[in-house]
Motif scaffolding. Structure first.
Motif, mmCIF file in Angstrom:
data_model
loop_
_atom_site.group_PDB
_atom_site.id
_atom_site.type_symbol
_atom_site.label_atom_id
_atom_site.label_comp_id
_atom_site.label_asym_id
_atom_site.label_seq_id
_atom_site.Cartn_x
_atom_site.Cartn_y
_atom_site.Cartn_z
ATOM 1 N N GLU A 109 0.823 -1.018 -0.005
ATOM 2 C CA GLU A 109 -0.009 0.073 -0.091
ATOM 3 C C GLU A 109 0.970 1.341 0.162
ATOM 4 O O GLU A 109 0.816 2.249 -0.860
ATOM 5 C CB GLU A 109 -0.877 0.021 1.246
ATOM 6 C CG GLU A 109 -1.869 1.016 1.347
ATOM 7 C CD GLU A 109 -2.741 1.052 2.382
ATOM 8 O OE1 GLU A 109 -2.883 2.073 3.077
ATOM 9 O OE2 GLU A 109 -3.230 -0.005 2.792
ATOM 10 N N GLN A 110 1.797 1.223 0.779
ATOM 11 C CA GLN A 110 2.857 2.620 0.979
ATOM 12 C C GLN A 110 3.657 2.680 -0.384
ATOM 13 O O GLN A 110 3.576 3.759 -0.943
ATOM 14 C CB GLN A 110 3.881 2.121 2.009
ATOM 15 C CG GLN A 110 3.366 2.284 3.514
ATOM 16 C CD GLN A 110 2.712 3.496 3.641
ATOM 17 O OE1 GLN A 110 3.237 4.544 3.576
ATOM 18 N NE2 GLN A 110 1.401 3.438 4.056
ATOM 19 N N GLN A 112 2.259 1.933 -3.299
ATOM 20 C CA GLN A 112 1.426 2.302 -4.484
ATOM 21 C C GLN A 112 1.006 3.706 -4.046
ATOM 22 O O GLN A 112 0.769 4.605 -5.180
ATOM 23 C CB GLN A 112 0.034 1.344 -4.149
ATOM 24 C CG GLN A 112 0.173 -0.068 -4.861
ATOM 25 C CD GLN A 112 -0.945 -0.760 -4.466
ATOM 26 O OE1 GLN A 112 -1.744 -0.511 -3.495
ATOM 27 N NE2 GLN A 112 -1.167 -1.917 -5.380
ATOM 28 N N ARG A 113 0.973 4.093 -2.876
ATOM 29 C CA ARG A 113 0.603 5.600 -2.648
ATOM 30 C C ARG A 113 2.091 6.504 -3.042
ATOM 31 O O ARG A 113 2.118 7.596 -3.052
ATOM 32 C CB ARG A 113 0.567 5.825 -1.334
ATOM 33 C CG ARG A 113 -0.783 5.229 -0.858
ATOM 34 C CD ARG A 113 -1.002 5.501 0.707
ATOM 35 N NE ARG A 113 -2.323 5.109 0.950
ATOM 36 C CZ ARG A 113 -2.835 5.111 2.150
ATOM 37 N NH1 ARG A 113 -2.193 5.676 3.063
ATOM 38 N NH2 ARG A 113 -4.176 4.496 2.439
#
Length: 116
Positions: A109-110, A112-113
């Motif tokens: 998730e990190q 992707q951000r």
């Protein structure tokens, strides 16, 4: 000679001339053409293989696989619930596996951000 023909074929596949390949590898423009008469130095062969994204064994005709892979290494998705996770030869407890999966999801998730 296999070396020259494979080098030409892969260069063409990559949209490059032999001169382009040689220059990208840090060699003189016409150096690859000499490989038909003289064997290249191993470091020059490796540089050309790197530019073409193939193995030196492929260029030399020792294998038909462009990029040989090690049979020792396997890719396994840590998020796959069917994957058996182990450390130092011992299976990891289920609650610890879930913690590792949660951390893996957090890292994904990190990334992707854009927060590497």
């Amino acid at each position: 000679m296999i070396l020259i023909s494979r080098t030409k074929d892969i260069a063409k596949l990559r949209g490059l001339s032999l001169d382009d390949v040689a220059l990208k590898a840090g060699l003189s423009a016409k150096s690859i053409y000499n490989w038909g008469r003289n064997s290249p130095k191993s470091e020059n062969l490796q540089k050309v293989a790197d530019v073409l994204h193939v193995s030196t064994d492929y260029l030399l005709g020792r294998t038909d696989e462009m990029n040989a892979t090690s049979s020792d290494k396997k890719v396994t998705d840590i998020l796959d619930d069917e994957t058996i996770l182990a450390f130092d030869g011992m299976e990891i407890a289920e609650e610890d596996k879930e913690k590792l999966r949660e951390y893996a999801r957090f890292i994904i998730e990190q990334r992707q951000r854009g927060n590497k």
